[in-house]
Design a protein around this motif. Structure first.
Motif, PDB file in Angstrom:
ATOM      1  N   SER A  81     -47.050 -34.617 103.888  1.00 43.44           N
ATOM      2  CA  SER A  81     -46.548 -34.763 105.006  1.00 43.44           C
ATOM      3  C   SER A  81     -45.518 -33.617 105.609  1.00 43.44           C
ATOM      4  O   SER A  81     -45.418 -33.551 106.966  1.00 43.44           O
ATOM      5  CB  SER A  81     -45.573 -36.123 104.623  1.00 43.44           C
ATOM      6  N   CYS A  82     -44.713 -32.848 104.781  1.00 47.00           N
ATOM      7  CA  CYS A  82     -44.102 -31.928 105.102  1.00 47.00           C
ATOM      8  C   CYS A  82     -44.416 -30.688 104.911  1.00 47.00           C
ATOM      9  O   CYS A  82     -43.802 -29.753 105.429  1.00 47.00           O
ATOM     10  CB  CYS A  82     -42.606 -32.037 104.607  1.00 47.00           C
ATOM     11  N   CYS A 112     -44.070 -35.809  98.711  1.00 50.42           N
ATOM     12  CA  CYS A 112     -42.968 -35.516  97.917  1.00 50.42           C
ATOM     13  C   CYS A 112     -42.004 -36.698  98.110  1.00 50.42           C
ATOM     14  O   CYS A 112     -42.063 -37.623  98.839  1.00 50.42           O
ATOM     15  CB  CYS A 112     -42.410 -34.031  98.347  1.00 50.42           C
ATOM     16  N   CYS A 139     -40.040 -37.513 101.270  1.00 51.91           N
ATOM     17  CA  CYS A 139     -41.214 -38.367 102.430  1.00 51.91           C
ATOM     18  C   CYS A 139     -41.731 -39.655 101.828  1.00 51.91           C
ATOM     19  O   CYS A 139     -41.863 -40.393 102.879  1.00 51.91           O
ATOM     20  CB  CYS A 139     -42.381 -37.262 102.641  1.00 51.91           C
ATOM     21  N   CYS A 187     -46.962 -31.173  99.718  1.00 49.46           N
ATOM     22  CA  CYS A 187     -46.766 -32.199 100.049  1.00 49.46           C
ATOM     23  C   CYS A 187     -47.704 -32.626 101.581  1.00 49.46           C
ATOM     24  O   CYS A 187     -47.753 -31.792 102.516  1.00 49.46           O
ATOM     25  CB  CYS A 187     -45.589 -32.824 100.553  1.00 49.46           C
TER      26      CYS A 187
HETATM   27 ZN   LIG Z   1     -42.770 -34.244 102.036  1.00 46.87          ZN
END
Ligand SMILES: [Zn+2]
Length: 81
Positions: free
Chosen positions: A7-8, A29, A32, A5
């Protein structure tokens, strides 16, 4: 390379987020990203690190491992300027 992902930093497998048209995101994901938008659009990279740290701690990750995982978050696409 395994997808993660952007983002995370979690591995992206069966947990892909969804685009506005209902297709699966190859980038983010489902924790997020949903329906083509970030679930917490105002989150800072610092807040994301904190959330990931807690999540990994619950999974039993020791601090040095968490540190390595958190280090990569600012390099992910969502946070890169
Ligand atoms: Zn994520």
């Amino acid at each position: 390379m395994e997808k993660q992902c952007q983002s995370c930093g979690m591995p992206l497998k069966e947990n892909q987020g969804s685009e506005a048209d209902g297709s699966l995101s190859n980038m983010y994901c489902n924790l997020c990203y949903k329906d083509g938008a970030f679930i917490s659009p105002d989150m800072s990279v610092q807040e994301m690190k904190q959330i990931c740290d807690e999540a990994l701690k619950e999974k039993g990750w020791i601090k040095p491992l968490r540190w390595v995982a958190l280090m990569q978050i600012p390099t992910l696409k969502r946070w890169k300027k």
